[in-house]
Write a protein that holds these residues in place. Structure first.
Motif, short mmCIF file in Angstrom:
data_model
loop_
_atom_site.label_atom_id
_atom_site.label_comp_id
_atom_site.label_asym_id
_atom_site.label_seq_id
_atom_site.Cartn_x
_atom_site.Cartn_y
_atom_site.Cartn_z
N UNK A 176 -17.80 17.86 -29.90
CA UNK A 176 -18.31 16.71 -29.74
C UNK A 176 -17.09 15.90 -29.13
N UNK A 177 -17.53 15.31 -27.79
CA UNK A 177 -16.88 14.36 -27.05
C UNK A 177 -17.46 13.27 -26.57
N UNK A 178 -16.63 12.10 -27.44
CA UNK A 178 -17.05 10.67 -27.27
C UNK A 178 -16.26 10.19 -25.99
N UNK A 179 -16.86 9.31 -25.23
CA UNK A 179 -16.18 8.68 -24.02
C UNK A 179 -16.85 7.34 -24.00
N UNK A 180 -15.98 6.07 -23.68
CA UNK A 180 -16.48 4.80 -23.64
C UNK A 180 -15.67 4.28 -22.30
N UNK A 181 -16.50 3.54 -21.59
CA UNK A 181 -16.13 3.09 -20.11
C UNK A 181 -16.31 1.60 -19.96
N UNK A 182 -16.00 1.02 -19.06
CA UNK A 182 -15.80 -0.33 -18.97
C UNK A 182 -17.20 -0.96 -18.76
N UNK A 183 -18.23 -0.11 -18.52
CA UNK A 183 -19.63 -0.53 -18.39
C UNK A 183 -20.31 -0.54 -19.52
N UNK A 184 -19.93 -0.21 -20.78
CA UNK A 184 -20.67 -0.08 -21.91
C UNK A 184 -21.21 1.26 -22.04
N UNK A 185 -20.93 2.20 -21.25
CA UNK A 185 -21.54 3.61 -21.54
C UNK A 185 -20.85 4.28 -22.45
N UNK A 186 -21.33 4.58 -23.69
CA UNK A 186 -20.91 5.53 -24.52
C UNK A 186 -21.51 7.07 -24.43
N UNK A 187 -20.67 7.75 -23.84
CA UNK A 187 -20.97 9.22 -23.56
C UNK A 187 -20.93 10.17 -24.97
N UNK A 188 -21.75 10.85 -25.13
CA UNK A 188 -21.70 11.89 -26.34
C UNK A 188 -21.97 13.19 -25.77
N UNK A 189 -21.06 14.40 -25.62
CA UNK A 189 -21.12 15.48 -25.07
C UNK A 189 -21.08 16.49 -26.19
N UNK A 190 -22.13 17.48 -26.31
CA UNK A 190 -22.14 18.42 -27.50
C UNK A 190 -22.13 19.65 -26.62
N UNK A 191 -21.07 20.55 -27.12
CA UNK A 191 -20.82 21.78 -26.46
C UNK A 191 -20.66 22.75 -27.64
N UNK A 192 -21.11 23.90 -27.34
CA UNK A 192 -21.09 25.12 -28.46
C UNK A 192 -21.11 26.65 -27.65
N UNK A 193 -20.22 27.55 -28.26
CA UNK A 193 -20.50 28.95 -27.82
C UNK A 193 -20.49 29.64 -29.17
N UNK A 194 -21.22 30.74 -28.81
CA UNK A 194 -21.62 31.83 -30.13
C UNK A 194 -21.32 33.13 -29.75
N UNK A 195 -20.87 33.94 -30.86
CA UNK A 195 -20.51 35.24 -30.33
C UNK A 195 -21.74 36.37 -30.79
N UNK A 196 -22.57 35.70 -30.95
CA UNK A 196 -24.02 36.24 -31.38
C UNK A 196 -25.13 35.57 -30.69
N UNK A 197 -26.22 35.97 -30.59
CA UNK A 197 -27.45 35.34 -30.39
C UNK A 197 -27.65 34.38 -31.36
N UNK A 198 -28.14 33.01 -31.15
CA UNK A 198 -28.49 32.24 -32.04
C UNK A 198 -29.31 30.95 -31.75
N UNK A 199 -29.52 29.74 -32.23
CA UNK A 199 -30.07 28.85 -31.77
C UNK A 199 -29.33 27.67 -32.02
N UNK A 200 -29.36 26.70 -31.14
CA UNK A 200 -28.55 25.33 -31.50
C UNK A 200 -29.27 24.22 -30.73
#
Length: 381
Positions: A176-200
């Motif tokens: 999970x990547x949180x970012x905050x800039x000067x314009x008040x944008x709080x970004x949240x990026x969710x990334x995941x990788x799996x070694x088998x088929x799954x659901x996310x």
């Protein structure tokens, strides 16, 4: 070497937003001890910009503990429901601001099929699985990968969910990547990788009151816009029926801004009765997008604070705190009641693994999961 394939993309997007704003580029990130959970040390990371917007994140649950910003009178207020201390998040969990996963929202009966094999998840919402099950991502201590100040203040957290964790297949490496800039944008990026088929299906479960957390008038006077022609009706167990129902002419129509209070107690609509108010997913007109686009806009006419929620995902769950009943003591000793806050959770549709017509939540080896969202806090003067 990148921790997750799309981390560079997430950071580049946040920087591009900051550059486009034309404002001074300076945001700070700092860290402090917060105590321990399950014998593991927990930290609080603060991201702060020069315009008075700040966010506090706990490594426990990758939780957005607070989001503060000025109103039109210049006064700073925390606009998130939650707790002041780590112990309360551990002892009285209620999803305040947490990262939810592996699967946000509900899965009917906790069951799904994948490549002909049946999987059973824990049932923690009566007869369903909710927000990953009884011990989801919200109850884990995440590791700090990196913290930095600069044009965009950034925090990267990681967690590994082993094959079979809570019944889900595949070893899942997540960030999970949180970012905050000067314009008040709080970004949240969710990334995941799996070694088998799954659901996310990952999202953040922040509950907002733009008048300020604990404001006695609650959030029902807020003006809400959701750019969606349809929503997904639910059964008595709050599981989508599979239908995409037009919102036109009814209490679920937020294509033009209107007060949340205007429809939340309309018992003539059986969907309002089923959800005890609003607790439904809207099918966004934009669908799945490569970069975050508008999912909802919330405005408090009194303070002037405006929240825009942007996402790459196809849906947004609007929950008006219907199950808050005054038994939880939150920040500054405030009792939280129905309507005291509003959650706007970007996501795949609830129960998508059991609804072939919904956008798939499947993740395969070599095809990582990525969800980028933004909470944009500003002031209408």
């Amino acid at each position: 070497m990148r921790k997750v394939v799309d981390l560079k993309t997430a950071l580049s997007y946040a920087l591009a937003v900051a550059l486009a704003s034309g404002t001074a580029l300076a945001a700070e990130a700092s860290r402090a001890p917060a105590g321990s959970a399950n014998g593991t040390a927990v930290e609080t990371i603060t991201l702060k910009n020069g315009a008075g917007v700040s966010a506090k994140i706990l490594t426990y649950g990758a939780t957005l503990q607070s989001l503060s910003g000025p109103g039109k009178d210049g006064a700073i207020a925390d606009v998130l429901l939650g707790y002041d201390d780590l112990k309360s998040y551990v002892d009285y969990p209620n999803y305040f601001g947490v990262t939810v996963g592996r699967y946000a929202n509900r899965i009917a009966g906790g069951k799904f099929m994948l490549d002909g094999k049946a999987y059973q998840l824990p049932l923690n919402d009566k007869v369903n699985t909710l927000h990953g099950g009884g011990k989801g991502f919200d109850k884990q201590v995440w590791k700090i990968v990196s913290i930095k100040s600069g044009p965009v203040a950034t925090l990267v957290l990681s967690l590994t969910s082993m094959d079979g964790d809570s019944g889900y297949p595949g070893k899942l490496d997540t960030t999970v990547t949180y970012t905050l800039d000067e314009s008040g944008n709080l970004g949240i990026a969710f990334d995941a990788k799996s070694d088998k088929p799954t659901i996310v299906n990952m999202t953040n479960h922040a509950i907002f009151n733009l008048a300020g957390e604990g404001s006695p008038d609650g959030a029902l006077g807020h003006m809400l816009t959701i750019p969606a022609k349809a929503y997904t009706p639910v059964d008595a167990a709050l599981i989508p029926t599979g239908e995409l129902k037009p919102v036109a002419g009814g209490v679920f129509d937020f294509r033009k801004a209107r007060r949340v209070a205007d429809g939340i107690r309309d018992g003539r609509d059986p969907q309002i009765v089923a959800g005890r108010g609003y607790d439904h997913n809207w099918a966004l007109d934009k669908g799945v997008t490569k970069t975050p686009e508008l999912a909802a806009r919330l405005e408090d006419p009194v303070s002037g604070r405006v929240l825009e929620v942007l996402t790459t995902e196809p849906g947004v769950q609007f929950y008006a705190g219907n199950f808050l009943d005054g038994t939880l003591v939150g920040k500054s000793g405030h009792l939280y009641r129905m309507g005291d806050g509003i959650a706007l959770e970007p996501q795949k549709f609830p129960d998508a693994p059991n609804k072939p017509t919904f956008v798939s939540a499947r993740v395969d080896p070599g095809k990582p999961y990525h969800h980028a969202m933004v909470y944009r806090l500003s002031v209408k003067r």
